[in-house]
Each structure stands twice: as structure tokens, then as C-alpha cells.
Design an enzyme around this catalytic site. Structure first.
Site, PDB file in Angstrom:
ATOM      1  CG  ASN A   1       2.476  11.417   0.234  1.00 48.43           C
ATOM      2  OD1 ASN A   1       2.977  11.662  -0.861  1.00 48.43           O
ATOM      3  ND2 ASN A   1       1.896  12.343   0.970  1.00 48.43           N
TER       4      ASN A   1
ATOM      5  NE  ARG B   1      -3.866   0.459   1.946  1.00 49.67           N
ATOM      6  CZ  ARG B   1      -4.755  -0.135   2.740  1.00 49.67           C
ATOM      7  NH1 ARG B   1      -4.616  -0.066   4.050  1.00 49.67           N
ATOM      8  NH2 ARG B   1      -5.760  -0.809   2.218  1.00 49.67           N
TER       9      ARG B   1
ATOM     10  CD  GLU C   1      17.308   0.103   2.970  1.00 53.78           C
ATOM     11  OE1 GLU C   1      18.474   0.043   3.377  1.00 53.78           O
ATOM     12  OE2 GLU C   1      16.359  -0.415   3.557  1.00 53.78           O
TER      13      GLU C   1
ATOM     14  CD  GLN D   1      11.035   6.848   1.074  1.00 50.51           C
ATOM     15  OE1 GLN D   1      11.929   6.165   1.569  1.00 50.51           O
ATOM     16  NE2 GLN D   1       9.810   6.852   1.550  1.00 50.51           N
TER      17      GLN D   1
END
Length: 393
Positions: free
Chosen positions: A283, A280, A360, A290
Site C-alpha cells: 500500500n 514490493r 524501521e 511509515q
């Protein structure tokens, strides 16, 4: 001769960033030997269970959907599979793919959530912020859980006097804190219901005003020594049971296009597409940032235009020969192509709020996608990062 050198461990990215370079490069090399499309080879060897134990299932695995979506958007099937077959003027053009992968983990997190009589909400948690806007994500989670406007939530963080929480490492922070925030919000709602039975129904503001209390608060975890031990004791059974039953991870698919100067070996990454399954998405804007940042970091590991990112060591003394940023080259804005990032936004049913983590996974597989594209462009296989001019001439 023994030298005092840096430890051989992960640096600037998780170990999966380097590990996937070896694995995904080998898969591409095998596909070429077999005369098979690199994506088809990966799909034929895809698995629903842990390939090491052969028993545990993946809790959430959408790799086929990622490659299908990415291949269509990138135009993968339009390419000529023969190496050194496509040119743009003096530039040799190549495309490559690689799989991204990073395991999902949760850790105990201490938080307090306070609902005041004026309708405002205060979330307190000592997490640290490195640019991913963690406070916005936790405010969204609290607002949704309590059914209040986002603007009504304030988050206090970055202070050692606040409730202790795991570090922003291992892509664990958002999911770990979210689990505690949700639990705290549920406790708040239960307290409000108990108060409403005594004072009458209505909104939370009305209940608190009639009860003549300024706020109601829920506390998850404790920073005392005994509290930390109790928190771990409560957390570990569920964590261990989940680890025995499921393999939890965020996968992705990288698609890369490079252009290599046929005479000089200068290499430019000209196009990038990344498709990810991070569970999910709390934002969309911060998650995409990211993932895009992870890809940029991976490009630093794999390629830095003319001079690549590499620590050069003098074999006689063990001293680093490029110890400052004036000599240690990293990619700049001019080196980074347009990066198209998207995600499935499909929750994992076994994790808090279905979150798998975005911090990551973006960096894993990037070096291999570049190296595979360079091989397609030039016919030369680079098995040792970074990709420098001397390896292509």
C-alpha cells in the site's frame, strides 16, 4: 562508583539508528579528507556480498539506483562541496547524505481465512495495530490472492483469542503474516477445486451453494503447545537455509538540507528527500507514512530545533534530570520540514510477496544525514548526538 542507570541498548528505534550514525558520519568525514564526493565514496565501496563474511550475496540490493535517483531529484550535484560556502541571509546552508539500512526477517504466523457463500472473506489473526494500518495491507493481500474485491474482505485482529502472530517489531509483521495469508488462500482455492469437481464449476459462491455449506476455511498454524513446536520445526529449515544463502535487507538513501544561524547556532532542517528499496509495496500510502514517520523519529534523535531530545543524567546520583515531557523536548510540527519519500517498488524474489519491510528502515541514517549537513553548513563536525547549540558555537 556504581550507579543504577538505564541499560545501554536500543530505545525508541532499532540499534541500526545509532550504529548508522557512527558509520555514515565516519564515511562523510573520510570523503572530506580525501576531497571526494560522499556519494562517490559510498559507491566505490558498495558491495554485492556480505562485507563481514565475504561470501553471502545480498538477495536484493539497489543502493546505486537509490543514490542515482535521489541525487537527481535532490539536486545534489549542484552544491558547492566546500563547507561554510553557501548562505541564505544570516543562515549557513548545508546538505548531507547517509545510507539507510535495516535487515529483513520473517517469523511464523498463525492465521485463518474463511470464504463464505455470500462471497465475503474473513481473515483472523491476532496482530496488533500501531497506526500502520496493517489490516488494510492484509485485506489487500487476501483480496488479490483470492481474486475478490477489496471491500469483500474483513480482517479481525487485536484479540488474544485469535491465532497467534509475531509482534509489530523488527519490521517483520507484514511479510510474516502475508506468507501465512497466501498459504491459507492457496489451500482455500484447492478446497474449492475439489468441491467443484463434485458439484460442478462456477464461481466460489455457486460452488458453496451447490455443496450446501455456508463457508470453507483454511487454518495455518496452531496455538497449542505441540502446534507451536511443529510450526517452528516446519519454519526453521527454510529460514536457516535462506539465512545461509542470502543477506536480506531494506536499504535507502537520505538527502538532507539544513540551515544554521551563523550567530546563534540555531539549526533548522529545511528540506528532506528519502528514497528506499522496501521490496514490493503493498500500500503506497501507508508505506510512505511509515517511512516518513521513521524520518521524523530520526530527526528527534538527531535534532530538535533549539533544545534537542536527550536524557540528561545527574552524575552524582544517576537520576534522570528531565523525566517528564515538560522538560524532555521532542520535535513538533514546526520543526519538521517537507519530507519527500519515494520507493522503487521492486520485489525481492526470496521473500513472501517480495516484501522487505518499511517500519524501521526510515529512521536509520537520519542522524548522520543531519550531522553531515551541519558539517557542510558550518565546518564543524558533531560526533556525539544530539546536535545542540553548544556544539556549534
Amino acid at each position: 562508583m556504581q550507579l543504577d542507570l538505564l541499560a545501554n541498548t536500543f530505545m525508541r528505534a532499532p540499534g541500526e539508528a545509532i550504529g548508522t550514525f557512527a558509520l555514515e558520519s565516519a564515511l562523510d568525514e573520510l570523503a572530506c579528507e580525501l576531497g571526494m564526493d560522499p556519494i562517490e565514496l559510498r559507491m566505490r565501496n558498495d558491495t554485492e556480498v556480505d562485507p563481514i563474511s565475504g561470501k553471502k550475496k545480498f538477495s536484493h540490493r539497489k543502493l546505486r539506483e537509490l543514490y542515482a535517483l535521489g541525487a537527481e531529484r535532490f539536486g545534489w550535484h549542484e552544491r558547492n562541496p566546500e563547507p561554510r560556502s553557501t548562505c541564505d541571509g544570516r543562515w549557513l546552508v548545508g546538505t548531507g547524505v547517509a545510507t539507510a539500512y535495516h535487515p529483513q526477517m520473517n517469523m511464523p504466523a498463525n492465521v485463518t481465512v474463511r470464504l463464505s457463500a455470500d462471497g465475503s472473506v474473513l481473515v483472523r489473526c491476532a496482530f496488533h495495530e500501531m497506526g500502520m494500518d496493517a489490516a488494510t495491507a492484509q485485506a489487500q493481500i487476501a483480496a488479490d490472492a483470492l481474486g475478490v474485491p477489496f471491500d469483500a474482505v474483513r480482517v479481525e485482529y487485536g484479540d488474544p483469542t485469535l491465532p497467534m502472530t509475531p509482534a509489530a517489531a523488527g519490521s517483520v509483521q507484514t511479510a510474516s503474516i502475508a506468507a501465512s495469508v497466501i498459504q491459507a488462500c492457496e489451500e482455500l482455492k484447492q478446497k474449492l477445486q475439489a468441491m467443484a469437481r463434485k458439484t460442478g464449476g462456477g464461481s466460489s459462491e455457486e460452488i458453496l451453494r451447490r455443496a450446501k455449506v455456508p463457508h470453507v476455511e483454511a487454518v495455518i498454524g496452531s496455538d497449542t503447545r505441540l502446534g507451536r513446536i511443529a510450526g517452528r520445526a516446519q519454519f526453521l529449515p527454510g529460514f536457516l537455509i535462506g539465512a545461509q544463502r542470502w543477506i536480506k535487507a531494506a536499504p535507502g538513501a537520505h538527502f538532507c538540507e539544513v540551515k544554521v544561524d551563523a550567530e546563534t547556532g540555531e539549526t533548522r532542517v529545511s528540506r528532506w528527500l528519502g528514497v528506499f528499496d522496501i521490496g514490493r509495496v503493498i500500500n503506497a500510502k501507508t508505506a510512505a507514512s511509515q517511512l516518513r514517520g521513521g524520518i521524523v523519529m530520526g530527526l528527534g534523535l538527531g535534532l530538535g530545533l533549539a533544545m534537542a531530545e536527550e536524557t540528561l543524567v545527574d552524575p552524582r546520583t544517576g537520576r534522570i534530570m528531565n523525566p517528564s515531557l515538560s522538560e524532555y523536548h521532542v520535535p513538533v510540527h514546526a520543526d519538521i520540514p517537507p519530507i519527500d519519500v519515494s520507493f522503487l517498488d521492486d520485489p525481492d524474489p526470496t521473500t513472501p510477496l517480495g516484501i522487505l519491510g518499511a517500519g524501521e528502515v526510515g529512521v536509520t541514517g537520519v542522524g548522520a544525514a543531519v550531522a553531515n549537513a551541519v558539517h557542510h553548513a558550518t565546518g564543524k563536525r558533531v560526533r556525539d548526538l544530539p546536535i545542540t547549540l553548544d556544539k556549534l558555537l
